[in-house]
Design a protein around this motif. Structure first.
Motif, PDB file in Angstrom:
ATOM      1  N   LEU A 180       1.002  -1.064  -0.073  1.00 31.08           N
ATOM      2  CA  LEU A 180       0.011  -0.012   0.128  1.00 31.08           C
ATOM      3  C   LEU A 180       0.750   1.274   0.020  1.00 31.08           C
ATOM      4  O   LEU A 180       0.602   2.203  -0.527  1.00 31.08           O
ATOM      5  CB  LEU A 180      -0.975   0.030   1.352  1.00 31.08           C
ATOM      6  CG  LEU A 180      -2.124  -0.840   1.068  1.00 31.08           C
ATOM      7  CD1 LEU A 180      -2.807  -1.256   2.365  1.00 31.08           C
ATOM      8  CD2 LEU A 180      -2.886  -0.628   0.061  1.00 31.08           C
ATOM      9  N   ALA A 181       1.742   0.990   0.612  1.00 28.83           N
ATOM     10  CA  ALA A 181       2.999   2.301   0.601  1.00 28.83           C
ATOM     11  C   ALA A 181       3.405   2.702  -0.590  1.00 28.83           C
ATOM     12  O   ALA A 181       3.703   3.815  -1.271  1.00 28.83           O
ATOM     13  CB  ALA A 181       3.984   2.113   1.768  1.00 28.83           C
ATOM     14  N   VAL A 184       1.003   4.462  -2.505  1.00 26.92           N
ATOM     15  CA  VAL A 184       1.025   6.013  -2.126  1.00 26.92           C
ATOM     16  C   VAL A 184       2.387   6.771  -2.687  1.00 26.92           C
ATOM     17  O   VAL A 184       2.135   7.960  -2.976  1.00 26.92           O
ATOM     18  CB  VAL A 184       1.036   6.016  -0.489  1.00 26.92           C
ATOM     19  CG1 VAL A 184       1.381   7.568  -0.044  1.00 26.92           C
ATOM     20  CG2 VAL A 184      -0.471   5.673  -0.036  1.00 26.92           C
ATOM     21  N   ILE A 194      -0.993   8.012   9.223  1.00 24.23           N
ATOM     22  CA  ILE A 194      -1.471   6.713   9.104  1.00 24.23           C
ATOM     23  C   ILE A 194      -2.674   6.646  10.144  1.00 24.23           C
ATOM     24  O   ILE A 194      -2.368   6.769  11.493  1.00 24.23           O
ATOM     25  CB  ILE A 194      -0.636   5.761   9.513  1.00 24.23           C
ATOM     26  CG1 ILE A 194       0.727   5.880   8.465  1.00 24.23           C
ATOM     27  CG2 ILE A 194      -1.072   4.251   9.653  1.00 24.23           C
ATOM     28  CD1 ILE A 194       1.850   5.087   8.818  1.00 24.23           C
ATOM     29  N   MET A 212       3.837  -0.122   6.438  1.00 28.68           N
ATOM     30  CA  MET A 212       3.701   1.192   6.011  1.00 28.68           C
ATOM     31  C   MET A 212       4.872   2.211   6.107  1.00 28.68           C
ATOM     32  O   MET A 212       5.657   2.598   5.443  1.00 28.68           O
ATOM     33  CB  MET A 212       2.557   1.657   6.438  1.00 28.68           C
ATOM     34  CG  MET A 212       1.247   1.009   5.933  1.00 28.68           C
ATOM     35  SD  MET A 212      -0.459   1.703   6.833  1.00 28.68           S
ATOM     36  CE  MET A 212      -1.507   0.540   6.275  1.00 28.68           C
ATOM     37  N   MET A 256      -3.140   7.056   5.013  1.00 25.51           N
ATOM     38  CA  MET A 256      -3.316   5.548   4.927  1.00 25.51           C
ATOM     39  C   MET A 256      -4.110   4.942   6.162  1.00 25.51           C
ATOM     40  O   MET A 256      -3.632   5.345   7.250  1.00 25.51           O
ATOM     41  CB  MET A 256      -1.728   4.921   5.026  1.00 25.51           C
ATOM     42  CG  MET A 256      -0.834   5.373   4.040  1.00 25.51           C
ATOM     43  SD  MET A 256       0.674   4.571   3.693  1.00 25.51           S
ATOM     44  CE  MET A 256       0.111   3.123   3.081  1.00 25.51           C
ATOM     45  N   THR A 284      -5.749   5.424   1.185  1.00 25.33           N
ATOM     46  CA  THR A 284      -5.763   3.821   1.228  1.00 25.33           C
ATOM     47  C   THR A 284      -6.453   3.209   2.750  1.00 25.33           C
ATOM     48  O   THR A 284      -6.430   3.792   3.514  1.00 25.33           O
ATOM     49  CB  THR A 284      -4.290   3.206   1.244  1.00 25.33           C
ATOM     50  OG1 THR A 284      -3.595   3.427   2.488  1.00 25.33           O
ATOM     51  CG2 THR A 284      -3.556   3.809  -0.161  1.00 25.33           C
TER      52      THR A 284
END
Length: 343
Positions: A180-181, A184, A194, A212, A256, A284
């Motif tokens: 996911l990072a 981003v 986060i 992350m 996130m 996300t």
């Protein structure tokens, strides 16, 4: 009128014109020993006589309780409202039901774990557990479970070095957070927030955040990374926490979130402020339990195989009861990146 007497196996056998052993094989699920014609006759007689197995006698005869416990440690009274918990419980319960076992489910708060009925009383053949609380609380819960000397499946935890008869069922949370990072980082963010349910409350969440942070740090382009606790993750708590963060630190380039519910709340709040998602701030989520598809924009998230993990946990326990040991002490499921429109 006096209560009607309950039908017996002998009466069912006479009604179906088969032996009592044939009826016993049927009610105990030994269908491989029966022909299709026999199964049909016994099934019809059981329905007509309204026969129900005497479970107490069955337990005494087999020395098994035919029940598996599942303890969900959660501060929330509505612990089954959490999508991950619901998916794990559903997979766990359905597998047990399909294999002749019942489920004894209990939700307890971290500080009340030792008073759980499943912990204090021998009511099950084996146990599944989803811990929560800080590191010390989860360690204490684990030690109490080990004292029970029952086959145990731990969901989303790491206790691989224990000598206790246990199996750990988990998802590769660190890899999921890292993926996911990566989504981003395509936006070259300088400021990342986060949003989480709480600090050091769930082992899986801790690892998601670690994944992350590690990927963001390694990229070398992010100047500021904040972890923002959002209370009980209700829309109100997420709104208050994100608004406070924006007031104190400015608008993040990326938000996130440790689940899709928080992500959906963040997207709603940002849009109300007139923030373009993902143009100004990308977002996300995590889990992909359908909620990500209902958001506008749809959420970039990780698909968590929680239902399959619940099934795997139940299967591991039943296999352990049959063979007196786990063939695999650790079962790790990968996550799958689901590309949405929010990042």
């Amino acid at each position: 009128m006096p209560p009607k007497k309950r039908a017996t196996i002998k009466q069912v056998a006479e009604h179906a014109h088969v032996s009592p052993m044939t009826v016993s094989n049927y009610v105990n699920g030994h269908f491989d020993l029966l022909s299709d014609k026999m199964k049909e006759r016994v099934s019809k007689s059981i329905k007509e006589l309204n026969y129900r197995r005497n479970f107490g006698a069955h337990v005494l005869r087999t020395s098994q309780l035919w029940s598996i416990g599942l303890i969900i440690v959660d501060r929330s009274d509505e612990f089954l409202a959490d999508g991950y918990t619901t998916q794990i419980t559903s997979g766990f319960s359905n597998y047990l039901n399909n294999n002749g076992y019942s489920l004894l489910l209990q939700g307890v708060k971290p500080e009340e774990f030792e008073n759980s009925n499943i912990v204090r009383n021998l009511q099950t053949d084996a146990i599944g557990v989803l811990f929560s609380g800080d590191d010390a609380a989860r360690q204490s819960q684990f030690e109490l479970i080990c004292e029970l000397s029952q086959p145990t499946v731990l969901f989303l935890e790491d206790f691989e070095n224990s000598t206790h008869k246990l199996c750990s069922i988990k998802q590769d949370e660190i890899a999921g957070g890292s993926q996911l990072a990566g989504a981003v980082l395509k936006y070259s963010p300088k400021h990342v927030a986060i949003l989480t349910s709480g600090e050091n409350e769930w082992a899986a969440v801790n690892k998601r955040i670690a994944g992350m942070r590690r990927a963001l740090d390694q990229a070398g382009v992010v100047d500021r990374i904040f972890t923002v606790p959002c209370g009980d993750t209700s829309f109100g708590d997420v709104s208050v926490s994100l608004e406070r963060h924006v007031r104190d630190h400015g608008l993040p380039d990326a938000v996130m979130c440790i689940n899709d519910y928080i992500a959906m709340s963040a997207i709603t709040l940002l849009k109300r402020r007139g923030v373009d998602v993902p143009g100004r701030t990308c977002v996300t989520g995590f889990n992909a339990f359908q909620l990500h598809q209902m958001s506008d924009p749809t959420i970039t998230t990780m698909q968590s195989p929680a239902y399959e993990m619940g099934q795997a946990g139940a299967k591991a326990l039943l296999d352990c009861l049959d063979s007196d040991g786990f063939s695999d002490r650790v079962i790790t499921f990968p996550g799958i990146l689901v590309q949405g429109e929010s990042a």
